[in-house]
Design a protein around this motif. Structure first.
Motif, PDB file in Angstrom:
ATOM      1  N   GLU A  43       0.803  -1.227   0.000  1.00  0.00           N
ATOM      2  CA  GLU A  43       0.000   0.000   0.000  1.00  0.00           C
ATOM      3  C   GLU A  43       0.840   1.283   0.000  1.00  0.00           C
ATOM      4  O   GLU A  43       0.304   2.382  -0.120  1.00  0.00           O
ATOM      5  N   ASP A  44       2.157   1.190   0.126  1.00  0.00           N
ATOM      6  CA  ASP A  44       3.019   2.372   0.164  1.00  0.00           C
ATOM      7  C   ASP A  44       3.036   3.107  -1.168  1.00  0.00           C
ATOM      8  O   ASP A  44       2.922   2.506  -2.238  1.00  0.00           O
ATOM      9  N   GLU A  45       3.184   4.419  -1.089  1.00  0.00           N
ATOM     10  CA  GLU A  45       3.372   5.240  -2.282  1.00  0.00           C
ATOM     11  C   GLU A  45       4.871   5.365  -2.514  1.00  0.00           C
ATOM     12  O   GLU A  45       5.610   5.751  -1.607  1.00  0.00           O
ATOM     13  N   ILE A  46       5.329   5.028  -3.703  1.00  0.00           N
ATOM     14  CA  ILE A  46       6.752   5.067  -4.028  1.00  0.00           C
ATOM     15  C   ILE A  46       7.052   6.389  -4.725  1.00  0.00           C
ATOM     16  O   ILE A  46       6.427   6.738  -5.727  1.00  0.00           O
ATOM     17  N   LEU A  47       8.013   7.130  -4.184  1.00  0.00           N
ATOM     18  CA  LEU A  47       8.416   8.424  -4.744  1.00  0.00           C
ATOM     19  C   LEU A  47       9.927   8.448  -4.931  1.00  0.00           C
ATOM     20  O   LEU A  47      10.657   7.750  -4.224  1.00  0.00           O
ATOM     21  N   THR A  48      10.399   9.269  -5.850  1.00  0.00           N
ATOM     22  CA  THR A  48      11.830   9.524  -5.980  1.00  0.00           C
ATOM     23  C   THR A  48      12.058  10.968  -5.594  1.00  0.00           C
ATOM     24  O   THR A  48      11.498  11.885  -6.208  1.00  0.00           O
ATOM     25  N   ILE A  49      12.844  11.165  -4.551  1.00  0.00           N
ATOM     26  CA  ILE A  49      13.125  12.499  -4.022  1.00  0.00           C
ATOM     27  C   ILE A  49      14.634  12.693  -4.032  1.00  0.00           C
ATOM     28  O   ILE A  49      15.361  11.924  -3.383  1.00  0.00           O
ATOM     29  N   ASN A  50      15.100  13.687  -4.784  1.00  0.00           N
ATOM     30  CA  ASN A  50      16.545  13.950  -4.909  1.00  0.00           C
ATOM     31  C   ASN A  50      17.313  12.680  -5.268  1.00  0.00           C
ATOM     32  O   ASN A  50      18.304  12.335  -4.626  1.00  0.00           O
ATOM     33  N   ASP A  51      16.828  11.958  -6.260  1.00  0.00           N
ATOM     34  CA  ASP A  51      17.450  10.727  -6.764  1.00  0.00           C
ATOM     35  C   ASP A  51      17.444   9.574  -5.760  1.00  0.00           C
ATOM     36  O   ASP A  51      18.179   8.608  -5.929  1.00  0.00           O
ATOM     37  N   THR A  52      16.633   9.667  -4.718  1.00  0.00           N
ATOM     38  CA  THR A  52      16.503   8.599  -3.733  1.00  0.00           C
ATOM     39  C   THR A  52      15.075   8.084  -3.759  1.00  0.00           C
ATOM     40  O   THR A  52      14.129   8.865  -3.655  1.00  0.00           O
ATOM     41  N   THR A  53      14.908   6.780  -3.902  1.00  0.00           N
ATOM     42  CA  THR A  53      13.580   6.183  -3.915  1.00  0.00           C
ATOM     43  C   THR A  53      13.122   5.948  -2.477  1.00  0.00           C
ATOM     44  O   THR A  53      13.858   5.361  -1.682  1.00  0.00           O
ATOM     45  N   VAL A  54      11.932   6.438  -2.169  1.00  0.00           N
ATOM     46  CA  VAL A  54      11.365   6.269  -0.826  1.00  0.00           C
ATOM     47  C   VAL A  54       9.951   5.708  -0.934  1.00  0.00           C
ATOM     48  O   VAL A  54       9.263   5.940  -1.925  1.00  0.00           O
ATOM     49  N   ALA A  55       9.543   4.972   0.070  1.00  0.00           N
ATOM     50  CA  ALA A  55       8.182   4.443   0.162  1.00  0.00           C
ATOM     51  C   ALA A  55       7.523   5.101   1.367  1.00  0.00           C
ATOM     52  O   ALA A  55       8.082   5.096   2.462  1.00  0.00           O
ATOM     53  N   ILE A  56       6.346   5.684   1.159  1.00  0.00           N
ATOM     54  CA  ILE A  56       5.653   6.394   2.228  1.00  0.00           C
ATOM     55  C   ILE A  56       4.281   5.775   2.427  1.00  0.00           C
ATOM     56  O   ILE A  56       3.520   5.598   1.468  1.00  0.00           O
ATOM     57  N   GLU A  57       3.956   5.480   3.672  1.00  0.00           N
ATOM     58  CA  GLU A  57       2.631   4.956   3.986  1.00  0.00           C
ATOM     59  C   GLU A  57       1.599   6.058   3.753  1.00  0.00           C
ATOM     60  O   GLU A  57       1.751   7.169   4.270  1.00  0.00           O
ATOM     61  N   PRO A  58       0.566   5.789   2.962  1.00  0.00           N
ATOM     62  CA  PRO A  58      -0.399   6.841   2.598  1.00  0.00           C
ATOM     63  C   PRO A  58      -1.016   7.571   3.787  1.00  0.00           C
ATOM     64  O   PRO A  58      -1.229   8.779   3.712  1.00  0.00           O
ATOM     65  N   ARG A  59      -1.273   6.894   4.892  1.00  0.00           N
ATOM     66  CA  ARG A  59      -1.952   7.553   6.013  1.00  0.00           C
ATOM     67  C   ARG A  59      -1.089   8.607   6.713  1.00  0.00           C
ATOM     68  O   ARG A  59      -1.596   9.446   7.436  1.00  0.00           O
ATOM     69  N   ILE A  60       0.238   8.594   6.483  1.00  0.00           N
ATOM     70  CA  ILE A  60       1.099   9.607   7.110  1.00  0.00           C
ATOM     71  C   ILE A  60       1.752  10.537   6.096  1.00  0.00           C
ATOM     72  O   ILE A  60       2.546  11.392   6.470  1.00  0.00           O
ATOM     73  N   LYS A  61       1.412  10.385   4.817  1.00  0.00           N
ATOM     74  CA  LYS A  61       2.072  11.188   3.789  1.00  0.00           C
ATOM     75  C   LYS A  61       1.986  12.679   4.076  1.00  0.00           C
ATOM     76  O   LYS A  61       2.979  13.398   3.942  1.00  0.00           O
ATOM     77  N   GLN A  62       0.817  13.180   4.504  1.00  0.00           N
ATOM     78  CA  GLN A  62       0.684  14.615   4.773  1.00  0.00           C
ATOM     79  C   GLN A  62       1.609  15.069   5.899  1.00  0.00           C
ATOM     80  O   GLN A  62       2.001  16.223   5.952  1.00  0.00           O
ATOM     81  N   ASN A  63       1.996  14.175   6.781  1.00  0.00           N
ATOM     82  CA  ASN A  63       2.897  14.529   7.882  1.00  0.00           C
ATOM     83  C   ASN A  63       4.368  14.524   7.466  1.00  0.00           C
ATOM     84  O   ASN A  63       5.225  14.929   8.248  1.00  0.00           O
ATOM     85  N   THR A  64       4.670  14.045   6.257  1.00  0.00           N
ATOM     86  CA  THR A  64       6.062  13.983   5.824  1.00  0.00           C
ATOM     87  C   THR A  64       6.485  15.184   4.990  1.00  0.00           C
ATOM     88  O   THR A  64       7.673  15.351   4.722  1.00  0.00           O
TER      89      THR A  64
END
Length: 57
Positions: free
Chosen positions: A12-33
């Protein structure tokens, strides 16, 4: 509190690439990141999240 894990992403994680680094963020806390910075220290503290805790848990 937001935690950090060096694990494989969950389905269920959202996969993003931030500054050439791949990260997985749990959707329920995304707004807190938003506004957090991933900091790698050369000392024993290692990896940490730094940011404004005003809107956090």
């Amino acid at each position: 509190m937001i935690g950090l894990a060096l694990d494989e992403p969950e389905a269920e994680d959202e996969i993003l690439t931030i500054n050439d680094t791949t990260v997985a963020i749990e959707p329920r806390i995304k707004q807190n990141t938003e506004g957090l910075v991933l900091d790698l220290s050369g000392d024993k503290s290692g990896l940490s999240l730094i940011g404004d805790t005003g809107n956090c848990c």
